[in-house]
Design a protein around this motif. Structure first.
Motif, PDB file in Angstrom:
ATOM      1  N   SER A 398     -30.040   4.382 -31.102  1.00  0.00           N
ATOM      2  CA  SER A 398     -30.061   2.972 -31.033  1.00  0.00           C
ATOM      3  C   SER A 398     -28.957   2.421 -30.010  1.00  0.00           C
ATOM      4  O   SER A 398     -29.042   1.369 -29.672  1.00  0.00           O
ATOM      5  N   PHE A 399     -27.923   3.270 -29.984  1.00  0.00           N
ATOM      6  CA  PHE A 399     -26.771   3.096 -29.315  1.00  0.00           C
ATOM      7  C   PHE A 399     -27.173   3.333 -27.441  1.00  0.00           C
ATOM      8  O   PHE A 399     -26.357   2.920 -26.913  1.00  0.00           O
ATOM      9  N   HIS A 400     -28.316   3.760 -27.385  1.00  0.00           N
ATOM     10  CA  HIS A 400     -28.816   3.863 -25.822  1.00  0.00           C
ATOM     11  C   HIS A 400     -27.834   4.658 -25.204  1.00  0.00           C
ATOM     12  O   HIS A 400     -27.692   4.444 -24.059  1.00  0.00           O
ATOM     13  N   GLY A 401     -26.993   5.495 -25.643  1.00  0.00           N
ATOM     14  CA  GLY A 401     -25.941   6.321 -24.787  1.00  0.00           C
ATOM     15  C   GLY A 401     -24.726   5.572 -24.544  1.00  0.00           C
ATOM     16  O   GLY A 401     -23.995   6.245 -23.785  1.00  0.00           O
ATOM     17  N   ASP A 402     -24.621   4.441 -25.163  1.00  0.00           N
ATOM     18  CA  ASP A 402     -23.356   3.726 -24.826  1.00  0.00           C
ATOM     19  C   ASP A 402     -22.385   3.854 -25.640  1.00  0.00           C
ATOM     20  O   ASP A 402     -22.070   3.584 -26.924  1.00  0.00           O
ATOM     21  N   ALA A 403     -21.297   4.707 -25.300  1.00  0.00           N
ATOM     22  CA  ALA A 403     -20.302   5.220 -25.895  1.00  0.00           C
ATOM     23  C   ALA A 403     -19.406   4.211 -26.685  1.00  0.00           C
ATOM     24  O   ALA A 403     -18.764   4.064 -27.742  1.00  0.00           O
ATOM     25  N   SER A 404     -19.192   3.135 -25.749  1.00  0.00           N
ATOM     26  CA  SER A 404     -18.324   2.111 -26.123  1.00  0.00           C
ATOM     27  C   SER A 404     -18.815   1.347 -27.307  1.00  0.00           C
ATOM     28  O   SER A 404     -18.198   0.977 -28.209  1.00  0.00           O
ATOM     29  N   ALA A 405     -20.238   1.050 -27.384  1.00  0.00           N
ATOM     30  CA  ALA A 405     -20.910   0.264 -28.249  1.00  0.00           C
ATOM     31  C   ALA A 405     -20.744   1.081 -29.784  1.00  0.00           C
ATOM     32  O   ALA A 405     -20.415   0.544 -30.722  1.00  0.00           O
ATOM     33  N   PHE A 406     -20.916   2.252 -29.726  1.00  0.00           N
ATOM     34  CA  PHE A 406     -20.783   3.440 -30.713  1.00  0.00           C
ATOM     35  C   PHE A 406     -19.521   3.247 -31.329  1.00  0.00           C
ATOM     36  O   PHE A 406     -19.225   3.269 -32.429  1.00  0.00           O
ATOM     37  N   LEU A 407     -18.396   3.365 -30.433  1.00  0.00           N
ATOM     38  CA  LEU A 407     -17.141   3.357 -30.728  1.00  0.00           C
ATOM     39  C   LEU A 407     -16.805   1.865 -31.441  1.00  0.00           C
ATOM     40  O   LEU A 407     -16.029   1.958 -32.509  1.00  0.00           O
ATOM     41  N   ASP A 408     -17.267   0.911 -31.054  1.00  0.00           N
ATOM     42  CA  ASP A 408     -17.200  -0.410 -31.636  1.00  0.00           C
ATOM     43  C   ASP A 408     -17.691  -0.463 -33.088  1.00  0.00           C
ATOM     44  O   ASP A 408     -17.090  -1.165 -33.880  1.00  0.00           O
ATOM     45  N   ALA A 409     -18.731   0.267 -33.187  1.00  0.00           N
ATOM     46  CA  ALA A 409     -19.428   0.122 -34.734  1.00  0.00           C
ATOM     47  C   ALA A 409     -18.465   0.933 -35.630  1.00  0.00           C
ATOM     48  O   ALA A 409     -18.320   0.458 -36.679  1.00  0.00           O
TER      49      ALA A 409
END
Length: 440
Positions: A398-409
């Motif tokens: 669900s993060f679609h490969g977005d490392a920044s979004a994953f880190l924000d979570a």
């Protein structure tokens, strides 16, 4: 034209005087006549002649051929034989003394002049060639690298002293032998083989075939030494390849230096990715690893990320000083490193924050692993008791490969952990809290 001196060795007095008059008329200095070997040696000692006219048959125990051999050896003068006997046996004996000419009696003036001029010229060229050869040998001897000259069959013609030391074979032993001799072990007198490598004969064969220079390197030999070599073609005046020169040089120290440089580069690369204070990976290394693991997560690999923040770290610095704060950070890093699996990754994210990547785990397992880390930190007593709060999130597509979004979570989960009482582990929820506030 220089006035060349001529020694006449002829036991028939009348013939000798006729020759002397002929030579004088031609402009030569026919300074002496000798009728025996003893007299010839004496006259040559008085004045070294430019050429000797030698009758093959003279009086005394030594005939003209033996006398000529001594004169060549002692005085290095060209010999022109005079004889009325031209049988094959006599010519065969005379050839062994390397004469510069051969005249049959009676001698004509024009033949005499031609024979003398040619013999003197040849002798001068031979002296020049010997000088060049001596210079070449001295040059080869002074070169620190090994030089081996090969003929068109890849047989050894010449080796310098350095090549002898490198290969263990002397020039005398190797001359005329196949190049493959140099590949064979030789350790007489404390010398050792060069271990040149079995591909060298193929390189030489290729150079002899097409004339193109080739290079190669050996592996490490039995003595720990390594060698580099180049093979260059030798060509005659019309461009035909008639041999090759093998240039050998010891590259052991260069390889050792290269190895040391590689180790140093590896060490510097490691330092560039290591936090100087705590010894775990730094922020740069974490970002690189996170990018890599997110790409793997998109391909289906399961992993989770935990962020760890020390509780009230500012108070430790304010009450005990920054040195104590540094000691606390080192202690936390050690506790984290000692309580993760070999496949997990620990890094200092910045300040008093650490991050831990758990690979090939479910969220449930990641929670258990993170709880173990929290407890290990809580056991720290020096320089002061510390605790830490953790935020945790398992990766999903669900993060679609977005490392920044994953880190924000993960950061949002850490924020909730700090505000829910600290010293706890919070798993990420769907909604993300505002993590812009401080987490001390």
């Amino acid at each position: 034209m220089p006035k060349y001196s001529v020694l006449i060795v002829e036991d028939e007095r009348i013939v000798a005087m006729d020759l002397q008059q002929m030579l004088t008329a031609l402009g030569y200095d026919a300074y002496a006549i000798a009728s025996s070997a003893t007299e010839a040696f004496a006259r040559a000692s008085e004045k070294r002649p430019d050429v000797v006219l030698m009758d093959i048959r003279i009086k005394g125990q030594m005939d003209g051929i033996r006398t000529a051999a001594v004169l060549r050896e002692k005085f290095d003068v060209p010999i022109v034989y005079l004889t009325a006997h031209a049988d094959d046996a006599t010519i065969a004996r005379a050839k062994k003394t390397a004469p510069h000419g051969y005249l049959l009696k009676p001698v004509k003036s024009t033949e005499m002049k031609s024979a003398i001029e040619v013999s003197i010229y040849r002798n001068e060229m031979e002296k020049e060639l010997r000088t060049r050869e001596a210079l070449f040998r001295d040059t080869l001897a002074s070169i620190a690298d090994g030089i081996v000259t090969l003929d068109a069959r890849a047989h050894i013609v010449q080796m310098n002293a350095a090549a002898e030391n490198l290969t263990g074979w002397s020039h005398t032993e190797a001359r005329g032998k196949s190049l493959e001799l140099l590949l064979c072990p030789k350790s007489d007198g404390g010398r050792h083989p060069a271990a040149l490598g079995t591909e060298l004969p193929d390189l030489v064969e290729a150079v002899l075939a097409d004339g193109l220079t080739r290079h190669g390197e050996s592996g490490e030999g039995p003595t720990g030494r390594s060698f580099g070599y180049s093979v260059t073609a030798l060509a005659d005046p019309v461009g035909r390849v008639v041999g090759a020169v093998l240039h050998l040089h010891d590259i052991t120290e260069r390889r050792q230096s290269d190895s040391e440089i590689r180790v140093l580069h590896a060490h510097l690369a490691e330092l560039a990715k290591t936090d100087e204070l705590t010894g775990v990976a730094n922020h740069r290394a974490f970002k690189e690893r996170l990018k890599q693991i997110v790409a793997e997560g998109e391909r289906g690999r399961a992993f989770a990320l935990a962020l760890c923040d020390l509780d009230d770290f500012k108070g430790i610095n304010d009450d005990l000083g920054h040195r104590a704060g540094d000691q606390a950070l080192v202690g936390v890093a050690r506790a984290l490193k000692n309580n993760v699996r070999e496949t997990d990754f620990v890094a200092r994210y910045g300040g008093d924050e650490f991050c831990i990547l758990f690979t090939d785990v479910t969220e449930e397992v990641a929670v258990a692993l993170t709880e173990r880390l929290r407890r290990s930190v809580a056991l720290i007593r020096e320089p002061i008791s510390v605790t830490a709060s953790f935020g945790l999130c398992g990766y999903s597509k669900s993060f679609h490969g977005d490392a920044s979004a994953f880190l924000d979570a993960v950061d949002a989960a850490l924020y909730r952990s700090k505000h829910a009482g600290r010293n706890r582990v919070e798993l990420s929820r769907d909604e993300q809290a505002d993590s812009s506030q401080g987490l001390d």
